[in-house]
Design an enzyme around this catalytic site. Structure first.
Site, short mmCIF file in Angstrom:
data_model
loop_
_atom_site.label_atom_id
_atom_site.label_comp_id
_atom_site.label_asym_id
_atom_site.label_seq_id
_atom_site.Cartn_x
_atom_site.Cartn_y
_atom_site.Cartn_z
NE ARG A 1 4.07 15.54 4.61
CZ ARG A 1 4.16 14.34 5.21
NH1 ARG A 1 4.71 13.33 4.60
NH2 ARG A 1 3.70 14.19 6.43
CD GLU B 1 7.64 2.15 8.85
OE1 GLU B 1 7.94 3.19 8.24
OE2 GLU B 1 8.40 1.57 9.64
CE LYS C 1 3.45 6.94 9.91
NZ LYS C 1 3.32 5.62 9.28
P1 ATP Z 1 4.68 10.50 8.42
O1 ATP Z 1 5.35 11.54 7.60
O2 ATP Z 1 3.57 11.02 9.24
O3 ATP Z 1 5.64 9.67 9.21
P2 ATP Z 1 4.66 8.54 6.42
O4 ATP Z 1 4.60 9.05 5.04
O5 ATP Z 1 5.94 8.06 6.91
O6 ATP Z 1 3.99 9.58 7.36
P3 ATP Z 1 3.32 6.13 5.85
O7 ATP Z 1 2.79 5.15 6.80
O8 ATP Z 1 4.49 5.76 5.05
O9 ATP Z 1 3.60 7.43 6.67
O10 ATP Z 1 2.16 6.71 4.93
C1 ATP Z 1 1.28 5.94 4.19
C2 ATP Z 1 0.82 6.74 3.02
O11 ATP Z 1 0.23 7.96 3.43
C3 ATP Z 1 1.98 7.10 2.12
O12 ATP Z 1 1.62 6.81 0.79
C4 ATP Z 1 2.19 8.56 2.33
O13 ATP Z 1 2.64 9.15 1.17
C5 ATP Z 1 0.79 9.03 2.72
N1 ATP Z 1 0.88 10.22 3.58
C6 ATP Z 1 1.55 10.35 4.74
N2 ATP Z 1 1.46 11.59 5.22
C7 ATP Z 1 0.68 12.29 4.35
C8 ATP Z 1 0.22 13.64 4.28
N3 ATP Z 1 0.52 14.54 5.22
N4 ATP Z 1 -0.56 13.98 3.23
C9 ATP Z 1 -0.87 13.10 2.28
N5 ATP Z 1 -0.46 11.81 2.29
C10 ATP Z 1 0.31 11.40 3.30
MG MG Z 2 6.79 6.62 5.36
#
Ligand code: ATP
Ligand code: MG
Length: 574
Positions: free
Chosen positions: A272, A47, A282
């Site tokens: 994760r 995102e 984020k």
């Molecule tokens: P955050 O928790 O930092 O806000 P998010 O999951 O909301 O991250 P996205 O932009 O939705 O952020 O993430 C894109 C991809 O990266 C998703 O498929 C998510 O599962 C993966 N991702 C995000 N954080 C991690 C992490 N700590 N380890 C592994 N994969 C991750």
């Molecule tokens: Mg997300």
């Protein structure tokens, strides 16, 4: 809380081989069984509401890596369904970061917003099938009706609206007839489901906000839950790899795809990445930026890829790290020392050596002719003879590290002290014969030394043993620089584990940045370009910061030479 997290701490990261993992095995099995006509098609779906962090790198390496390994494809798709938090700045940074990590999506750059019309049509299809309805409950009321983990929810009074009325209201929502938050479109599933995600989740909300790509074309936006699975389906994704928190959403994604009768990717969840001394959310990283706890998303202390890159990390080190941590089904926390270990392993092979003195102490060689400058050969990288050697100027006035001198040395201090000898790297053995101090403060200002001309490195008589070799620079030739030393951004291994009511920001490390000015470095470093990486002998790995100018050099310390992970690895192997 802390002890629970500590219990889960990953201790098997020292395994040096490249272990297979359950997702790789699963894809292999699918291919064996001829699923998806032998296709492997993954995607990385960020995102654009922040910069990517090292956790995202795990997902990027996994998705792009699997596609490459199995001759498949990986899309880059921006899940841009929430215009109030998203921005093109983030889109651009994400593209830069994925490319920097070494991956390419060719022409497969997609946006959930490209599917807004198609998703709208999917919603109409569900309304027509009696599977979705327009609901007038406010957000607060909806929460009340939702029930809890132990109690079922209640049906919305609007749940049984006739299809025609739903269609007309939903068109009205799109047409801008309603205020933000006044109406939603909800899936009609089961308010008593033990899975709260299945209790008539919201598919669309009214939001009069300008979208960074579709402008003011829409005033309703699909929820992530409604957009994500359908976007994967539209792109023909075979394996939708996501993090564990989406496991409970899978039944909902399955439900949407089944009701719509469209291509059904297989969702696979993995744990994760969490790192000690680090926050990987984020939302929280944005807070650090907005509250100016750091200088920006690319502050070298940030776990963002932009920050890590500016700090001096290589994409190779990050990919090595992501491969070594493996992929599991259970959440754990990886020791940040392991990331640093991967960096050292990579840079040790590649980084040219240089001598730099961070806290200079002047040394005058009383028996060295004034005005003479000698060029001595210094090895550029003992790990790689092909990198050759360079000349280093030597003269009567030198600088050594303040720490390498001790006037009254404790037992075991083998570096320079009055009457004692050390070897200067690539040069001669010197002996300290006098100490000059500031008359008021008593601070050591200058050392008077003599050198032994017979002991030049590489000469026939250079074999005389002394207990220590130290680094130095020649005062007349060295150039001035600022060096920024970094420590963990947080003082706690698990910075987010705070007692009820207290703030994770209290765990910020007040001394995570130390700027050392008036350092002296070898003159060849004056030509170094932004991002160039070096090993400063005995000190660590450093790189040229983007703030650096030819007349005002700035280096970041990427990592020290101390490898705590190698020690942990040895211990757990015993
Ligand atoms: P955050 O928790 O930092 O806000 P998010 O999951 O909301 O991250 P996205 O932009 O939705 O952020 O993430 C894109 C991809 O990266 C998703 O498929 C998510 O599962 C993966 N991702 C995000 N954080 C991690 C992490 N700590 N380890 C592994 N994969 C991750
Ligand atoms: Mg997300």
């Amino acid at each position: 809380m802390e002890s629970k997290a500590a219990e889960n701490k990953l201790q098997d990261g020292a395994v040096e081989s490249m272990p297979s993992h359950f997702i790789r095995n699963l894809v292999t099995d699918d291919l064996k069984q001829g699923k998806n006509q032998g296709r492997v098609h993954t995607r990385f779906p960020p995102e654009p509401n922040g910069y990517l962090h090292i956790g995202h790198a795990k997902s990027i390496c996994l998705n792009f890596g699997l596609a490459a390994e199995f001759g498949g494809k990986c899309n880059l798709r921006f899940d841009d369904t929430n215009p109030s938090k998203e921005d093109v700045e983030y889109v651009d940074s994400i593209k830069e970061d994925v490319r920097w990590l070494g991956f390419d999506w060719d022409d497969r750059e997609y946006y959930a917003s490209d599917y807004f019309e198609q998703l709208y049509q999917f919603a109409i299809q569900l309304i027509n099938a009696g599977k979705a309805y327009v609901c007038d409950l406010s957000a607060d009321q909806m929460r009340e009706y939702r029930g809890t983990l132990t109690e079922p929810g209640k049906n919305s009074p609007y749940r049984d609206r006739p299809i025609e009325e739903n269609l007309s209201l939903f068109r009205g929502m799109r047409g801008g007839e309603f205020r933000d938050g006044s109406r939603t479109l909800r899936a009609k599933i089961d308010m008593a489901s033990p899975n709260i995600n299945m209790r008539d989740p919201v598919m669309y909300r009214v939001l009069h906000a300008t979208h960074h790509r579709t402008g003011d074309q829409w005033c309703i936006y699909p929820t992530y839950d409604f957009a994500h699975g359908q976007s994967d389906s539209l792109e023909g994704i075979t394996h939708s790899i996501c993090t564990l928190e989406f496991e409970d959403h899978r039944p909902l994604y399955d439900w949407f795809l089944d009701q719509l009768g469209v291509h059904h990717p297989q969702q696979i969840e993995f744990a994760r990445l969490n790192l000690t001394y680090t926050v990987l959310r984020k939302r929280k990283l944005l807070q650090l930026v907005q509250k100016k706890h750091v200088s920006g998303w690319d502050d070298p202390r940030m776990p963002t890829l932009a920050g890590i890159r500016r700090r001096g990390y290589t994409p190779e080190a990050i990919r090595m790290f992501c491969e070594r941590i493996g992929v599991a089904k259970r959440n754990s926390t990886v020791d940040i020392a392991m990331l640093e270990h991967c960096l050292r392993e990579d840079l040790n092979k590649r980084a040219p050596r240089a001598m730099a003195v961070l806290r200079p102490l002047k040394v005058v060689l009383e028996n060295y002719p004034d005005g003479r400058v000698e060029e001595l050969a210094a090895v550029n990288n003992p790990e790689d003879p092909a990198m050759g050697s360079r000349d280093v100027s030597f003269s009567r006035v030198l600088y050594i590290e303040m720490d390498d001198f001790c006037e009254t040395p404790p037992k075991g201090f083998f570096r320079l002290s009055p009457g004692k000898e050390v070897r200067l790297r690539y040069a001669y053995i010197i002996k300290c014969v006098g100490v000059e101090k500031d008359p008021t403060t008593g601070e050591v200002r200058e050392l008077r030394c003599v050198y032994d001309p017979e002991t030049r490195s590489g000469s026939s008589q250079s074999g005389r043993k002394v207990k220590a070799t130290i680094h130095w620079v020649s005062a007349g030739q060295a150039v001035e620089a600022e060096v920024r030393l970094y420590d963990h951004l947080f003082t706690k291994e698990y910075p987010e584990d705070v007692p009820e009511g207290s703030d994770w920001l209290t765990n910020l490390n007040p001394s995570s940045l130390e700027r050392v000015t008036n350092c002296r470095v070898e003159p060849y470093l004056a030509q170094a370009k932004e991002g160039a990486r070096y090993q400063f002998e005995r000190l660590g790995y450093f790189c040229v910061d983007k703030d650096s100018r030819p007349d005002a050099l700035v280096f970041n310390r990427t990592a020290t030479l101390r490898d705590t992970w190698a020690k942990i690895g040895r211990k757990s192997a015993n």
